[in-house]
Design a protein around this motif. Sequence first.
Motif, PDB file in Angstrom:
ATOM      1  N   SER A 242     -41.454 -24.081  24.464  1.00 25.09           N
ATOM      2  CA  SER A 242     -42.302 -23.140  25.200  1.00 25.09           C
ATOM      3  C   SER A 242     -43.764 -23.258  24.754  1.00 25.09           C
ATOM      4  O   SER A 242     -44.679 -23.285  25.585  1.00 25.09           O
ATOM      5  N   HIS A 243     -43.980 -23.322  23.450  1.00 28.03           N
ATOM      6  CA  HIS A 243     -45.330 -23.419  22.896  1.00 28.03           C
ATOM      7  C   HIS A 243     -46.044 -24.675  23.383  1.00 28.03           C
ATOM      8  O   HIS A 243     -47.191 -24.611  23.859  1.00 28.03           O
ATOM      9  N   PHE A 244     -45.374 -25.805  23.303  1.00 32.16           N
ATOM     10  CA  PHE A 244     -46.033 -27.054  23.676  1.00 32.16           C
ATOM     11  C   PHE A 244     -46.082 -27.243  25.195  1.00 32.16           C
ATOM     12  O   PHE A 244     -46.931 -27.987  25.693  1.00 32.16           O
ATOM     13  N   ALA A 245     -45.206 -26.581  25.917  1.00 28.90           N
ATOM     14  CA  ALA A 245     -45.329 -26.586  27.381  1.00 28.90           C
ATOM     15  C   ALA A 245     -46.608 -25.857  27.790  1.00 28.90           C
ATOM     16  O   ALA A 245     -47.334 -26.310  28.694  1.00 28.90           O
ATOM     17  N   ILE A 246     -46.882 -24.752  27.134  1.00 27.29           N
ATOM     18  CA  ILE A 246     -48.110 -24.016  27.433  1.00 27.29           C
ATOM     19  C   ILE A 246     -49.337 -24.828  27.036  1.00 27.29           C
ATOM     20  O   ILE A 246     -50.337 -24.874  27.771  1.00 27.29           O
ATOM     21  N   ARG A 247     -49.279 -25.490  25.897  1.00 24.81           N
ATOM     22  CA  ARG A 247     -50.411 -26.343  25.499  1.00 24.81           C
ATOM     23  C   ARG A 247     -50.626 -27.480  26.495  1.00 24.81           C
ATOM     24  O   ARG A 247     -51.767 -27.865  26.775  1.00 24.81           O
ATOM     25  N   ARG A 248     -49.544 -28.024  27.056  1.00 26.90           N
ATOM     26  CA  ARG A 248     -49.687 -29.062  28.081  1.00 26.90           C
ATOM     27  C   ARG A 248     -50.375 -28.494  29.324  1.00 26.90           C
ATOM     28  O   ARG A 248     -51.273 -29.122  29.897  1.00 26.90           O
ATOM     29  N   LEU A 249     -49.949 -27.302  29.728  1.00 28.97           N
ATOM     30  CA  LEU A 249     -50.575 -26.657  30.883  1.00 28.97           C
ATOM     31  C   LEU A 249     -52.048 -26.352  30.621  1.00 28.97           C
ATOM     32  O   LEU A 249     -52.890 -26.463  31.527  1.00 28.97           O
ATOM     33  N   GLU A 250     -52.360 -25.976  29.398  1.00 29.11           N
ATOM     34  CA  GLU A 250     -53.762 -25.705  29.050  1.00 29.11           C
ATOM     35  C   GLU A 250     -54.601 -26.970  29.158  1.00 29.11           C
ATOM     36  O   GLU A 250     -55.764 -26.915  29.582  1.00 29.11           O
ATOM     37  N   ARG A 251     -54.042 -28.100  28.779  1.00 29.38           N
ATOM     38  CA  ARG A 251     -54.786 -29.355  28.906  1.00 29.38           C
ATOM     39  C   ARG A 251     -55.005 -29.705  30.370  1.00 29.38           C
ATOM     40  O   ARG A 251     -55.999 -30.345  30.726  1.00 29.38           O
ATOM     41  N   ARG A 252     -54.087 -29.287  31.224  1.00 34.00           N
ATOM     42  CA  ARG A 252     -54.180 -29.649  32.634  1.00 34.00           C
ATOM     43  C   ARG A 252     -55.078 -28.702  33.422  1.00 34.00           C
ATOM     44  O   ARG A 252     -55.881 -29.135  34.251  1.00 34.00           O
ATOM     45  N   TYR A 253     -54.946 -27.403  33.155  1.00 39.65           N
ATOM     46  CA  TYR A 253     -55.672 -26.413  33.947  1.00 39.65           C
ATOM     47  C   TYR A 253     -56.799 -25.720  33.187  1.00 39.65           C
ATOM     48  O   TYR A 253     -57.616 -25.027  33.803  1.00 39.65           O
ATOM     49  N   GLY A 254     -56.809 -25.870  31.864  1.00 40.23           N
ATOM     50  CA  GLY A 254     -57.777 -25.148  31.061  1.00 40.23           C
ATOM     51  C   GLY A 254     -57.127 -23.938  30.406  1.00 40.23           C
ATOM     52  O   GLY A 254     -56.293 -23.267  31.010  1.00 40.23           O
ATOM     53  N   ARG A 255     -57.518 -23.665  29.176  1.00 39.12           N
ATOM     54  CA  ARG A 255     -56.884 -22.561  28.455  1.00 39.12           C
ATOM     55  C   ARG A 255     -57.154 -21.213  29.129  1.00 39.12           C
ATOM     56  O   ARG A 255     -56.259 -20.366  29.207  1.00 39.12           O
ATOM     57  N   ASP A 256     -58.376 -21.004  29.592  1.00 39.64           N
ATOM     58  CA  ASP A 256     -58.712 -19.713  30.202  1.00 39.64           C
ATOM     59  C   ASP A 256     -57.804 -19.408  31.391  1.00 39.64           C
ATOM     60  O   ASP A 256     -57.341 -18.270  31.553  1.00 39.64           O
ATOM     61  N   CYS A 257     -57.551 -20.411  32.193  1.00 42.08           N
ATOM     62  CA  CYS A 257     -56.711 -20.230  33.379  1.00 42.08           C
ATOM     63  C   CYS A 257     -55.277 -19.864  32.976  1.00 42.08           C
ATOM     64  O   CYS A 257     -54.713 -18.898  33.498  1.00 42.08           O
ATOM     65  N   ILE A 258     -54.707 -20.622  32.061  1.00 41.79           N
ATOM     66  CA  ILE A 258     -53.308 -20.384  31.677  1.00 41.79           C
ATOM     67  C   ILE A 258     -53.165 -19.065  30.932  1.00 41.79           C
ATOM     68  O   ILE A 258     -52.198 -18.317  31.153  1.00 41.79           O
ATOM     69  N   GLU A 259     -54.125 -18.748  30.086  1.00 38.02           N
ATOM     70  CA  GLU A 259     -54.050 -17.466  29.376  1.00 38.02           C
ATOM     71  C   GLU A 259     -54.126 -16.303  30.360  1.00 38.02           C
ATOM     72  O   GLU A 259     -53.415 -15.304  30.214  1.00 38.02           O
ATOM     73  N   ALA A 260     -54.982 -16.442  31.381  1.00 35.82           N
ATOM     74  CA  ALA A 260     -55.095 -15.382  32.389  1.00 35.82           C
ATOM     75  C   ALA A 260     -53.786 -15.219  33.154  1.00 35.82           C
ATOM     76  O   ALA A 260     -53.326 -14.088  33.407  1.00 35.82           O
ATOM     77  N   GLU A 261     -53.144 -16.340  33.514  1.00 34.80           N
ATOM     78  CA  GLU A 261     -51.869 -16.265  34.223  1.00 34.80           C
ATOM     79  C   GLU A 261     -50.781 -15.674  33.337  1.00 34.80           C
ATOM     80  O   GLU A 261     -49.927 -14.911  33.793  1.00 34.80           O
ATOM     81  N   TYR A 262     -50.812 -16.020  32.061  1.00 33.05           N
ATOM     82  CA  TYR A 262     -49.839 -15.492  31.105  1.00 33.05           C
ATOM     83  C   TYR A 262     -49.993 -13.978  30.982  1.00 33.05           C
ATOM     84  O   TYR A 262     -49.006 -13.232  30.981  1.00 33.05           O
ATOM     85  N   ARG A 263     -51.229 -13.531  30.885  1.00 28.95           N
ATOM     86  CA  ARG A 263     -51.468 -12.091  30.744  1.00 28.95           C
ATOM     87  C   ARG A 263     -51.095 -11.329  32.017  1.00 28.95           C
ATOM     88  O   ARG A 263     -50.720 -10.151  31.952  1.00 28.95           O
ATOM     89  N   LYS A 264     -51.188 -11.979  33.154  1.00 31.69           N
ATOM     90  CA  LYS A 264     -50.725 -11.352  34.393  1.00 31.69           C
ATOM     91  C   LYS A 264     -49.223 -11.093  34.321  1.00 31.69           C
ATOM     92  O   LYS A 264     -48.746 -10.041  34.737  1.00 31.69           O
ATOM     93  N   LEU A 265     -48.484 -12.086  33.815  1.00 29.77           N
ATOM     94  CA  LEU A 265     -47.046 -11.915  33.672  1.00 29.77           C
ATOM     95  C   LEU A 265     -46.727 -10.758  32.729  1.00 29.77           C
ATOM     96  O   LEU A 265     -45.799  -9.979  32.960  1.00 29.77           O
ATOM     97  N   LYS A 266     -47.510 -10.656  31.675  1.00 33.99           N
ATOM     98  CA  LYS A 266     -47.290  -9.581  30.710  1.00 33.99           C
ATOM     99  C   LYS A 266     -47.599  -8.223  31.331  1.00 33.99           C
ATOM    100  O   LYS A 266     -46.905  -7.236  31.085  1.00 33.99           O
ATOM    101  N   SER A 267     -48.641  -8.187  32.154  1.00 37.66           N
ATOM    102  CA  SER A 267     -49.011  -6.940  32.829  1.00 37.66           C
ATOM    103  C   SER A 267     -47.935  -6.502  33.801  1.00 37.66           C
ATOM    104  O   SER A 267     -47.586  -5.323  33.882  1.00 37.66           O
ATOM    105  N   VAL A 268     -47.366  -7.455  34.524  1.00 35.91           N
ATOM    106  CA  VAL A 268     -46.298  -7.144  35.477  1.00 35.91           C
ATOM    107  C   VAL A 268     -45.071  -6.618  34.747  1.00 35.91           C
ATOM    108  O   VAL A 268     -44.425  -5.658  35.191  1.00 35.91           O
TER     109      VAL A 268
END
Length: 272
Positions: A242-268
């Motif tokens: 899970s950790h390295f999947a997120i790091r892969r996504l961060e390399r692809r989309y940017g950390r700010d984007c993935i962190e924002a999407e992650y926090r949306k999931l947490k908010s929901v």
Amino acid sequence: MNFGRDSLALESGAIELADEDRRRLEEAFHRLEHPSFAAHLAHVIGTPVDKGLKLIPPRWHGRFSRSLQTAIGRLLKTVVNRLGRGRPRSERFYRYLGRSAGALGGSLGGPALLVELPVTTWIMLAAIAEIARSEGEDLSLLETRLACLQVFALGGRSKSDDAADTGYYGLRLALDASVLQASRHSRAGAPAINQMMLIVSERFGVVVSEKAAAEMLPLAGAVGGALINDLFIRHFQHMARSHFAIRRLERRYGRDCIEAEYRKLKSVRREG
């Protein structure tokens, strides 16, 4: 650290995650936000781990803590110097090694846990590095090797974490600061690593205590030790994936984007 973006991470405008990437993010979210090894153990063995905790002599708690600190401290040098040098191995291979170590420890009884723990920790670290490599990480980089070490902190929650609702990115923020400073030093003994080690040891110690408690239950023995170690290693393999999947996504989309999407999931999840 380098949180670069590829062509999918545009300079402006909203970035839409591909369906498969969104699925992987959601899967990682659910695993990282519910890292309860004790609950998983109780489900498999049918007995709450807190019953096992009552069987551990009080004097052992201090010994486990000291053993844990020593084991991780020694392994840090191994992280810097050795990870990624061997040929690729499957996740099953490391679980087999873990079951063997657990069976040996379980057959010898309580004190053997202090010997088995460093061995199992090394096996898990090698397994974590293999997952990192499969997710496109460069194990020749100090940053990546320390990111492998971070996984030990992701697999358990302390009471203070629960109270603060730290979550994955809250913990990443604390750990990444140490990694960033450590990456600027040529030696693994950089002072910044010491702070990261305190966080890792505290949280990893929570899971180690749960593991030890389970091995004190009546099912303990060679078979019980092998079963518990298998669950132990699977748990951290899931955290690493899970950790390295997120790091892969961060390399692809940017950390700010993935962190924002992650926090949306947490908010929901909170609103639900």
